[in-house]
Design a protein around this motif. Structure first.
Motif, PDB file in Angstrom:
ATOM      1  N   VAL A 246      28.202   9.720  -2.474  1.00 32.61           N
ATOM      2  CA  VAL A 246      28.492   8.420  -2.723  1.00 32.61           C
ATOM      3  C   VAL A 246      28.394   8.135  -4.274  1.00 32.61           C
ATOM      4  CG1 VAL A 246      28.317   5.965  -2.198  1.00 32.61           C
ATOM      5  CG2 VAL A 246      28.497   7.550  -0.396  1.00 32.61           C
ATOM      6  N   ILE A 247      27.484   8.749  -4.879  1.00 30.31           N
ATOM      7  CA  ILE A 247      27.042   8.255  -6.253  1.00 30.31           C
ATOM      8  C   ILE A 247      27.989   8.926  -7.279  1.00 30.31           C
ATOM      9  CG2 ILE A 247      24.449   8.313  -5.799  1.00 30.31           C
ATOM     10  CD1 ILE A 247      24.032  11.054  -6.871  1.00 30.31           C
ATOM     11  N   THR A 248      28.871   9.699  -6.718  1.00 27.99           N
ATOM     12  CA  THR A 248      29.769  10.346  -7.481  1.00 27.99           C
ATOM     13  C   THR A 248      31.046   9.360  -7.814  1.00 27.99           C
ATOM     14  OG1 THR A 248      31.268  11.391  -5.461  1.00 27.99           O
ATOM     15  CG2 THR A 248      29.472  12.706  -7.021  1.00 27.99           C
ATOM     16  N   VAL A 249      31.100   8.378  -6.637  1.00 24.33           N
ATOM     17  CA  VAL A 249      31.968   7.341  -6.994  1.00 24.33           C
ATOM     18  C   VAL A 249      31.627   6.314  -7.876  1.00 24.33           C
ATOM     19  CG1 VAL A 249      33.042   5.460  -5.760  1.00 24.33           C
ATOM     20  CG2 VAL A 249      32.685   7.582  -4.529  1.00 24.33           C
ATOM     21  N   ALA A 250      30.417   6.199  -7.994  1.00 27.59           N
ATOM     22  CA  ALA A 250      29.832   5.165  -9.319  1.00 27.59           C
ATOM     23  C   ALA A 250      30.254   5.933 -10.447  1.00 27.59           C
ATOM     24  CB  ALA A 250      28.192   5.062  -8.956  1.00 27.59           C
ATOM     25  N   ASP A 251      29.909   7.184 -10.594  1.00 21.81           N
ATOM     26  CA  ASP A 251      30.113   8.017 -11.710  1.00 21.81           C
ATOM     27  C   ASP A 251      31.640   7.641 -12.242  1.00 21.81           C
ATOM     28  OD1 ASP A 251      27.485   8.933 -11.517  1.00 21.81           O
ATOM     29  OD2 ASP A 251      28.444  10.697 -10.672  1.00 21.81           O
ATOM     30  N   SER A 252      32.579   7.794 -11.168  1.00 17.38           N
ATOM     31  CA  SER A 252      33.808   7.623 -11.728  1.00 17.38           C
ATOM     32  C   SER A 252      34.140   6.336 -11.904  1.00 17.38           C
ATOM     33  CB  SER A 252      34.892   8.145 -10.302  1.00 17.38           C
ATOM     34  OG  SER A 252      34.696   9.265  -9.945  1.00 17.38           O
ATOM     35  N   LEU A 253      33.611   5.274 -11.287  1.00 15.08           N
ATOM     36  CA  LEU A 253      33.954   4.049 -11.834  1.00 15.08           C
ATOM     37  C   LEU A 253      33.380   3.634 -13.436  1.00 15.08           C
ATOM     38  CD1 LEU A 253      32.872   2.279  -8.701  1.00 15.08           C
ATOM     39  CD2 LEU A 253      35.314   2.235  -9.797  1.00 15.08           C
ATOM     40  N   GLU A 254      32.276   4.211 -13.741  1.00  9.54           N
ATOM     41  CA  GLU A 254      31.602   4.022 -14.919  1.00  9.54           C
ATOM     42  C   GLU A 254      32.400   4.920 -16.158  1.00  9.54           C
ATOM     43  OE1 GLU A 254      27.548   5.303 -14.707  1.00  9.54           O
ATOM     44  OE2 GLU A 254      27.230   3.284 -13.971  1.00  9.54           O
ATOM     45  N   ARG A 255      33.056   5.894 -15.769  1.00 11.92           N
ATOM     46  CA  ARG A 255      33.867   6.530 -16.735  1.00 11.92           C
ATOM     47  C   ARG A 255      35.325   5.742 -16.919  1.00 11.92           C
ATOM     48  NH1 ARG A 255      31.834  11.516 -14.403  1.00 11.92           N
ATOM     49  NH2 ARG A 255      33.262  11.599 -12.696  1.00 11.92           N
ATOM     50  N   ALA A 256      35.558   5.355 -15.669  1.00 10.86           N
ATOM     51  CA  ALA A 256      36.877   4.343 -15.868  1.00 10.86           C
ATOM     52  C   ALA A 256      36.685   3.160 -16.849  1.00 10.86           C
ATOM     53  CB  ALA A 256      37.305   4.084 -14.540  1.00 10.86           C
ATOM     54  N   LEU A 257      35.534   2.623 -16.633  1.00 12.49           N
ATOM     55  CA  LEU A 257      35.234   1.517 -17.494  1.00 12.49           C
ATOM     56  C   LEU A 257      34.995   1.911 -18.918  1.00 12.49           C
ATOM     57  CD1 LEU A 257      32.335  -0.518 -15.395  1.00 12.49           C
ATOM     58  CD2 LEU A 257      34.633  -1.141 -16.218  1.00 12.49           C
ATOM     59  N   THR A 258      34.399   2.976 -19.196  1.00 12.73           N
ATOM     60  CA  THR A 258      34.420   3.578 -20.543  1.00 12.73           C
ATOM     61  C   THR A 258      35.649   3.759 -21.209  1.00 12.73           C
ATOM     62  OG1 THR A 258      32.238   4.721 -19.900  1.00 12.73           O
ATOM     63  CG2 THR A 258      33.462   5.422 -22.133  1.00 12.73           C
ATOM     64  N   SER A 259      36.754   4.416 -20.346  1.00 17.34           N
ATOM     65  CA  SER A 259      38.088   4.609 -20.854  1.00 17.34           C
ATOM     66  C   SER A 259      38.997   3.303 -20.815  1.00 17.34           C
ATOM     67  CB  SER A 259      38.618   5.470 -19.818  1.00 17.34           C
ATOM     68  OG  SER A 259      38.939   4.968 -18.660  1.00 17.34           O
ATOM     69  N   LEU A 260      38.651   2.299 -20.446  1.00 18.38           N
ATOM     70  CA  LEU A 260      39.384   0.930 -20.540  1.00 18.38           C
ATOM     71  C   LEU A 260      39.179   0.244 -21.931  1.00 18.38           C
ATOM     72  CD1 LEU A 260      39.334  -0.216 -16.931  1.00 18.38           C
ATOM     73  CD2 LEU A 260      41.332   0.899 -18.174  1.00 18.38           C
ATOM     74  N   ASP A 261      39.865   0.155 -22.651  1.00 21.06           N
ATOM     75  CA  ASP A 261      39.590  -0.536 -24.062  1.00 21.06           C
ATOM     76  C   ASP A 261      39.334  -2.094 -23.785  1.00 21.06           C
ATOM     77  OD1 ASP A 261      39.170  -1.568 -26.394  1.00 21.06           O
ATOM     78  OD2 ASP A 261      41.272  -0.796 -27.282  1.00 21.06           O
ATOM     79  N   ALA A 262      38.049  -2.361 -24.273  1.00 20.63           N
ATOM     80  CA  ALA A 262      37.635  -3.913 -24.036  1.00 20.63           C
ATOM     81  C   ALA A 262      38.485  -4.893 -24.939  1.00 20.63           C
ATOM     82  CB  ALA A 262      36.159  -4.126 -23.986  1.00 20.63           C
ATOM     83  N   ASP A 263      38.988  -4.283 -25.839  1.00 18.70           N
ATOM     84  CA  ASP A 263      39.765  -5.196 -26.976  1.00 18.70           C
ATOM     85  C   ASP A 263      41.179  -5.408 -26.492  1.00 18.70           C
ATOM     86  OD1 ASP A 263      37.538  -5.316 -28.346  1.00 18.70           O
ATOM     87  OD2 ASP A 263      38.084  -3.827 -29.600  1.00 18.70           O
ATOM     88  N   ASN A 264      41.681  -4.601 -25.415  1.00 27.20           N
ATOM     89  CA  ASN A 264      42.995  -4.572 -25.053  1.00 27.20           C
ATOM     90  C   ASN A 264      43.242  -5.776 -24.087  1.00 27.20           C
ATOM     91  OD1 ASN A 264      45.647  -4.173 -24.099  1.00 27.20           O
ATOM     92  ND2 ASN A 264      45.586  -2.005 -24.309  1.00 27.20           N
ATOM     93  N   GLU A 265      43.922  -6.851 -24.194  1.00 27.75           N
ATOM     94  CA  GLU A 265      43.906  -8.031 -23.321  1.00 27.75           C
ATOM     95  C   GLU A 265      44.751  -7.490 -21.999  1.00 27.75           C
ATOM     96  OE1 GLU A 265      42.565 -10.871 -23.214  1.00 27.75           O
ATOM     97  OE2 GLU A 265      41.630 -10.621 -24.959  1.00 27.75           O
TER      98      GLU A 265
END
Length: 203
Positions: free
Chosen positions: A102-121
């Motif tokens: 299950v912890i691999t799901v958390a890894d995937s979510l954290e990588r997804a957050l990293t890839s999403l540009d925080a400045d892009n509305e």
């Protein structure tokens, strides 16, 4: 021979019978004396010594039995403790394999957050949804005693960290973690996966 010569003499018969009775009593008394003397002669010790020896043997047997009983009780107690520890460990770590997956799901979510540009509305809703999903997952981890290891800035610990690279970093203390490539996890204090990190080394 006349009838008078063949007739018994009462006095003579009585004397003979009395002599036979005395002889018989003497024989019986002698036999009784032999029976009483036989055990003492056969053993070579008096009855008091025999009784003392038997009492000593009985005391030793009771002592040996008591020691054996104590050893058996101690072994049973140790076995009970081992079984209780095994049962407790089985309860605590029953989810170990499942948690490791299950912890691999958390890894995937954290990588997804990293890839999403925080400045892009336009990506803000996706980022918020991903953050909320990760938070819910970490809350579930907490309820089952699954804890994250995020050692950035800490001293490298080989028992919980896996160094993927060592790079010179003048601003960081030598042997400190300067980047976390993948967070680690523990289950009830037992390491599920080490944190994969980058470690600073001296120039």
């Amino acid at each position: 021979m006349s009838d008078q010569d063949r007739s018994p003499n009462p006095e003579q018969d009585a004397a003979q019978k009395q002599a036979e009775e005395v002889a018989r009593e003497a024989v019986e008394q002698a036999r009784a004396d032999e029976v009483e003397a036989a055990p003492e002669e056969a053993s070579g010790r008096d009855p008091e010594a025999e009784l003392a020896a038997l009492r000593d043997e009985l005391a030793q047997a009771r002592k040996a039995l008591g020691e054996a009983d104590l050893r058996a009780q101690a072994e049973i107690q140790n076995m009970r403790r081992r079984v209780e520890r095994d049962v407790e460990a089985a309860h605590k770590y029953a989810l170990e394999k499942f948690a490791a997956e299950v912890i691999t799901v958390a890894d995937s979510l954290e990588r997804a957050l990293t890839s999403l540009d925080a400045d892009n509305e336009a990506l803000a809703p996706a980022r918020e949804g991903t953050e909320l999903t990760l938070k819910v997952l970490l809350d579930v981890f907490g309820r089952f005693n699954i804890a994250q290891i995020d050692p950035k800035g800490e001293t490298f610990n080989p028992e919980q960290h896996e160094a993927m690279a060592m790079v010179p970093q003048p601003e960081a203390a030598p042997n400190s973690v300067i980047d976390v490539l993948e967070k680690g996890y523990t289950l009830n204090g037992r390491l599920l996966r080490p944190a994969r990190v980058v470690v600073a080394r001296a120039e």
